[in-house]
Design a protein around this motif. Sequence first.
Motif, PDB file in Angstrom:
ATOM      1  N   ARG A 153      -4.044 -31.223  37.488  1.00  0.00           N
ATOM      2  CA  ARG A 153      -3.670 -32.309  36.582  1.00  0.00           C
ATOM      3  C   ARG A 153      -4.736 -32.508  35.513  1.00  0.00           C
ATOM      4  O   ARG A 153      -5.917 -32.223  35.731  1.00  0.00           O
ATOM      5  N   GLY A 154      -4.294 -33.059  34.400  1.00  0.00           N
ATOM      6  CA  GLY A 154      -5.204 -33.310  33.292  1.00  0.00           C
ATOM      7  C   GLY A 154      -6.188 -34.433  33.562  1.00  0.00           C
ATOM      8  O   GLY A 154      -7.317 -34.414  33.063  1.00  0.00           O
ATOM      9  N   ASP A 155      -5.770 -35.440  34.352  1.00  0.00           N
ATOM     10  CA  ASP A 155      -6.711 -36.522  34.640  1.00  0.00           C
ATOM     11  C   ASP A 155      -7.844 -36.046  35.539  1.00  0.00           C
ATOM     12  O   ASP A 155      -8.969 -36.556  35.448  1.00  0.00           O
ATOM     13  N   ALA A 156      -7.564 -35.051  36.398  1.00  0.00           N
ATOM     14  CA  ALA A 156      -8.635 -34.471  37.212  1.00  0.00           C
ATOM     15  C   ALA A 156      -9.617 -33.716  36.326  1.00  0.00           C
ATOM     16  O   ALA A 156     -10.840 -33.837  36.498  1.00  0.00           O
ATOM     17  N   LEU A 157      -9.089 -32.949  35.378  1.00  0.00           N
ATOM     18  CA  LEU A 157      -9.972 -32.254  34.433  1.00  0.00           C
ATOM     19  C   LEU A 157     -10.816 -33.258  33.663  1.00  0.00           C
ATOM     20  O   LEU A 157     -12.023 -33.041  33.456  1.00  0.00           O
ATOM     21  N   ALA A 198       0.979 -29.186  27.680  1.00  0.00           N
ATOM     22  CA  ALA A 198       1.281 -30.505  27.123  1.00  0.00           C
ATOM     23  C   ALA A 198       1.177 -31.583  28.201  1.00  0.00           C
ATOM     24  O   ALA A 198       0.669 -32.683  27.952  1.00  0.00           O
ATOM     25  N   ASP A 199       1.647 -31.270  29.420  1.00  0.00           N
ATOM     26  CA  ASP A 199       1.564 -32.235  30.516  1.00  0.00           C
ATOM     27  C   ASP A 199       0.109 -32.510  30.895  1.00  0.00           C
ATOM     28  O   ASP A 199      -0.271 -33.662  31.159  1.00  0.00           O
ATOM     29  N   ALA A 254      -4.343 -36.472  30.806  1.00  0.00           N
ATOM     30  CA  ALA A 254      -5.703 -36.864  30.421  1.00  0.00           C
ATOM     31  C   ALA A 254      -5.677 -38.035  29.451  1.00  0.00           C
ATOM     32  O   ALA A 254      -6.487 -38.975  29.551  1.00  0.00           O
ATOM     33  N   VAL A 255      -4.747 -38.006  28.524  1.00  0.00           N
ATOM     34  CA  VAL A 255      -4.631 -39.075  27.527  1.00  0.00           C
ATOM     35  C   VAL A 255      -4.275 -40.397  28.203  1.00  0.00           C
ATOM     36  O   VAL A 255      -4.876 -41.445  27.918  1.00  0.00           O
ATOM     37  N   VAL A 256      -3.294 -40.385  29.085  1.00  0.00           N
ATOM     38  CA  VAL A 256      -2.898 -41.613  29.783  1.00  0.00           C
ATOM     39  C   VAL A 256      -4.070 -42.171  30.600  1.00  0.00           C
ATOM     40  O   VAL A 256      -4.300 -43.388  30.626  1.00  0.00           O
ATOM     41  N   ALA A 257      -4.826 -41.286  31.244  1.00  0.00           N
ATOM     42  CA  ALA A 257      -5.983 -41.740  32.015  1.00  0.00           C
ATOM     43  C   ALA A 257      -7.011 -42.396  31.107  1.00  0.00           C
ATOM     44  O   ALA A 257      -7.620 -43.419  31.476  1.00  0.00           O
ATOM     45  N   LEU A 258      -7.224 -41.838  29.927  1.00  0.00           N
ATOM     46  CA  LEU A 258      -8.178 -42.430  28.984  1.00  0.00           C
ATOM     47  C   LEU A 258      -7.682 -43.770  28.459  1.00  0.00           C
ATOM     48  O   LEU A 258      -8.476 -44.708  28.262  1.00  0.00           O
TER      49      LEU A 258
END
Length: 361
Positions: free
Chosen positions: A202-206, A340-341, A346-350
């Motif tokens: 997931r992007g939030d993990a990255l 894109a996901d 990552a964007v939502v987490a930020l």
Amino acid sequence: MSEVLAPEQTEAPTEAERQRARRALDRLWQKGAEFLGTPYAILGGAMSWLSERHLVSAISNAGGFGVIACGAMEPARLAEEIAATRAMTDRPFGVNLITMHPQLDELVEVCLQAGVGHIVLAGGIPPGAAIKRIKDGGAKVIAFAPAFVLAKRLVRMGVDALVIEGAEAGGHIGPVSLTVLAQEILPHIQNVPVFVAGGLGRGDALLSYLEQGAAGGQFGTRFAAAAESIAHENFKKAFVRAAARDAVTSVQLDERFPVIPVRALSNAGGREFVAHQAEVIRRFQGGELTREEAQLDIEHFWAGALRRAVIDGDVERGSVMAGQSVGMVGSVQPVAQIIADLIDQAVVALVRQQRRMDADG
């Protein structure tokens, strides 16, 4: 503290919030993106039989950095694959070379002659001569660092970037998790980009690793079952069905006969491998085999098994290499959608992070 998110944390981000978060994300991975020459600091893991022209070009075309897995290719075959990949993308991509390949020097020359800008050296400590030749030829060197002491040594040897890959990854793995490697290495190696790998889904993990100082992330398992992957339909279905706990490491029965740790989906082949080891050990102890013969017999069990799974679709007796992030592969998606996901996560987490800060005053 309530375990339920506050209303302001569940509301969809506004366009202004998204733009602000995207700018923050771009700053966080700027070092990695500039090093790779790509919009996003997302590398494709080099996976044998999978990381070829179709998947590599798709990753690069979507803004990431595709990497060809050379594996056991001969120089002429690698030259062909590089040319075919370049015909499918005008974006940067790299080539992963195995340091134990008997024609490593010739493969390096193939890459340099083809104008490959980044060469990944994997499978052991890279020879100093190979690093020097790559750099003298105008390309950048990326190497794997499974421990802090090796990270420091590789930087002294002149590598331009590092990948730290945790044991959560698929395929051949080291013994240490990414969470520990990141704590050992990221605070101390800051003069070259360090990319994280292993278990990322997931992007939030990255994002969490970017905030610790990582330059970007490498994803393999998420891309293995992508629409553009040439993997057999059975292989992709196995990924979609699997849970994290299904991706297990190979079993070693006797320390006298080492087994290279490999993470793959549990199947009949894995169970047969354990039985095969037991039979070989019995024959060794009975004097039917020398120690060398027994070791070779064990090592040859999986010969061709990865191809059987990936290309032929034999997911029961082939080697279905997969990382523990396989549990996050919910469907077969195009590479562009996967990337894109990851970015959206990552964007939502930020955005949520900023909202918490604003709420705290």
